[in-house]
Design an enzyme around this catalytic site. Structure first.
Site, PDB file in Angstrom:
ATOM      1  N   VAL A 197     -10.149  43.773 -13.459  1.00  0.00           N
ATOM      2  CA  VAL A 197      -9.607  44.482 -12.286  1.00  0.00           C
ATOM      3  C   VAL A 197      -8.727  45.671 -12.680  1.00  0.00           C
ATOM      4  CG1 VAL A 197      -9.641  42.473 -10.745  1.00  0.00           C
ATOM      5  CG2 VAL A 197      -7.520  43.058 -11.940  1.00  0.00           C
ATOM      6  N   LYS A 198      -8.387  45.789 -13.966  1.00  0.00           N
ATOM      7  CA  LYS A 198      -7.516  46.889 -14.380  1.00  0.00           C
ATOM      8  C   LYS A 198      -8.343  48.168 -14.582  1.00  0.00           C
ATOM      9  CE  LYS A 198      -4.157  43.961 -14.173  1.00  0.00           C
ATOM     10  NZ  LYS A 198      -3.596  43.050 -15.141  1.00  0.00           N
ATOM     11  N   HIS A 199      -7.694  49.256 -15.061  1.00  0.00           N
ATOM     12  CA  HIS A 199      -8.370  50.572 -15.077  1.00  0.00           C
ATOM     13  C   HIS A 199      -9.572  50.636 -15.973  1.00  0.00           C
ATOM     14  CE1 HIS A 199      -4.379  51.220 -13.610  1.00  0.00           C
ATOM     15  NE2 HIS A 199      -4.823  52.282 -13.012  1.00  0.00           N
TER      16      HIS A 199
END
Ligand SMILES: *Cc1c(COP(=O)(O)O)cnc(C)c1O
Length: 399
Positions: A197-199
């Site tokens: 879910v992170k960049h």
């Protein structure tokens, strides 16, 4: 009432039938090819791609050293260990964060002290930090909530004045900047997460960045059982001998994950731009809805928009946050809450005696927060669905 305006929770037609998640990775053929190539090579775990990934990430944020680990929580643990924090030591942590930001202090036997956040930006408030300092305080862990850099100028000055180490939990903020300085170069140690879910993602993965060679050395030993050489060094020297000099863990990142990380890092700028463009559309839409307030953004920063939380003006609504969320989920919008203040979790209440009332700005925000979907692969239609669903639900619950 026409069918389309009746809420899906009340049996109406949902805005979308296929639920939209709040976050999701973007993998392309080049990413997949990079992993396949690594899998076909001689190295599965620590190999040349780990070094390459570290060097590329250090260059990207503009520091001398980057150390790859198996997840963002391990990155935090390694950072706290590298600073030598142990029993009797206190570390000030914002409460508006994921539990891992505080848990890392407890792993090393230290005591997390929860500070409040600024009421408008929800970023660690330097004044609240200052009020929490004691003669046992050793470090501050700042969290770039939602992807917005904290006020590092103020936090660094505070840390220097009191002889404290400054750690940035930058799990939300890969690609963010304060002025022309990248997040990752603004604290003594900065930690990143590569959860999907992170960049950018490596499946699971993390990184610590620093300009301090001594701290970098401690991080490298810690992620490999506390052993001073790795198996590759021993293989090239034809040597069997190694020494364990500290208690460490197996927190290594694999070579094929590093291959994915290298490939994703090349796409990071485009990911951050895509997130910013979606956030700008949300900002425009919600500017016309007095019931919805975005989180304030500081001047002079590049926000990386890991999250797009909105705050509900509850006095203008007939329903509470939980009912609004349930209604949005029924409309097919994968909303979430970031975060339940960490000091309110049972573990911290019972083990450390924390309680409601300690961090009023964060506690108030928690009652009002809803995180909307935001990820680079969202289409224009996805963004329009989110805005339409928020408008529909707000119209229904307007006081
Ligand atoms: C995601 C996250 C972490 C932990 O990262 P993992 O890679 O999931 O272990 C730590 N702190 C914050 C603020 C996070 O959002």
């Amino acid at each position: 009432m026409p069918l389309s305006s009746r809420l899906a929770v009340d049996g109406g037609e949902p805005v979308r039938n296929r639920p939209l998640p709040y976050g999701r990775q973007s993998l392309d053929d080049a990413d997949i090819e990079a992993v396949v190539e690594a899998l076909r090579s001689d190295w599965l775990t620590t190999g040349p791609r780990v070094d390459e990934f570290e060097a590329a990430f250090a260059a990207y944020v503009g520091v001398a050293h980057a150390v790859a680990v198996c997840n963002g929580t391990a990155a935090l643990h390694a950072a706290v260990h590298a600073l030598g924090i142990g029993p009797g030591d206190e570390v000030v942590v914002p409460t508006m964060t994921f539990a891992a930001s505080a848990n890392c202090v407890v792993y090393q036997g230290g005591t997390p002290i929860f500070a409040d956040v600024d009421a408008a930006t929800l970023l660690l408030d330097a004044a609240s930090v200052e009020a929490r300092l004691t003669e046992r305080t050793r470090a501050i862990i700042a969290v770039d909530y939602a992807g917005q850099p904290c006020d590092y100028t103020a936090l660094r000055a505070l840390a220097e004045r009191h002889g404290l180490a400054l750690v940035a939990d930058a799990a939300h903020a890969a690609g963010a900047r304060e002025g022309d300085r990248a997040v990752g170069s603004l604290a003594d140690l900065s930690t990143f997460s590569f959860h999907p879910v992170k960049h950018m993602t490596t499946g699971e993965g993390g990184m610590i960045t620093t300009d301090d060679a001594r701290l970098a050395g401690r991080l490298r030993v810690f992620r490999n059982h506390g052993i001073t050489s790795d198996h590759r060094q021993r293989a090239t020297q034809g040597a069997f001998f190694y020494e364990m000099v500290d208690l460490g863990y197996n927190y290594r990142l694999t070579d094929f994950q590093s291959a994915l990380g290298l490939s994703q890092l090349r796409r990071l700028e485009s990911f951050v731009e895509a997130r910013g463009a979606i956030a700008a559309r949300y900002d425009d839409a919600f500017a016309e809805m007095p019931e919805v307030r975005p989180v304030a953004v500081r001047a002079g920063v590049r926000h990386a928009y890991h999250l797009y939380p909105i705050r509900l003006e509850l006095h203008l609504l007939t329903a509470g946050r939980d009912a609004v969320m349930a209604a949005l989920r029924a409309e097919g919008i994968g909303v979430n809450v970031h975060y339940i203040p960490v000091h309110l979790h049972p573990y911290y209440r019972e083990r450390f005696g924390t309680h409601a009332g300690m961090c009023p700005h964060a506690e108030r925000a928690y009652e009002e927060l809803v995180t909307l979907p935001l990820f680079p692969a969202m289409t224009d239609a996805d963004v329009a669905d989110v805005i339409a669903a928020v408008r529909k639900v707000i119209d229904h619950y307007r006081a």
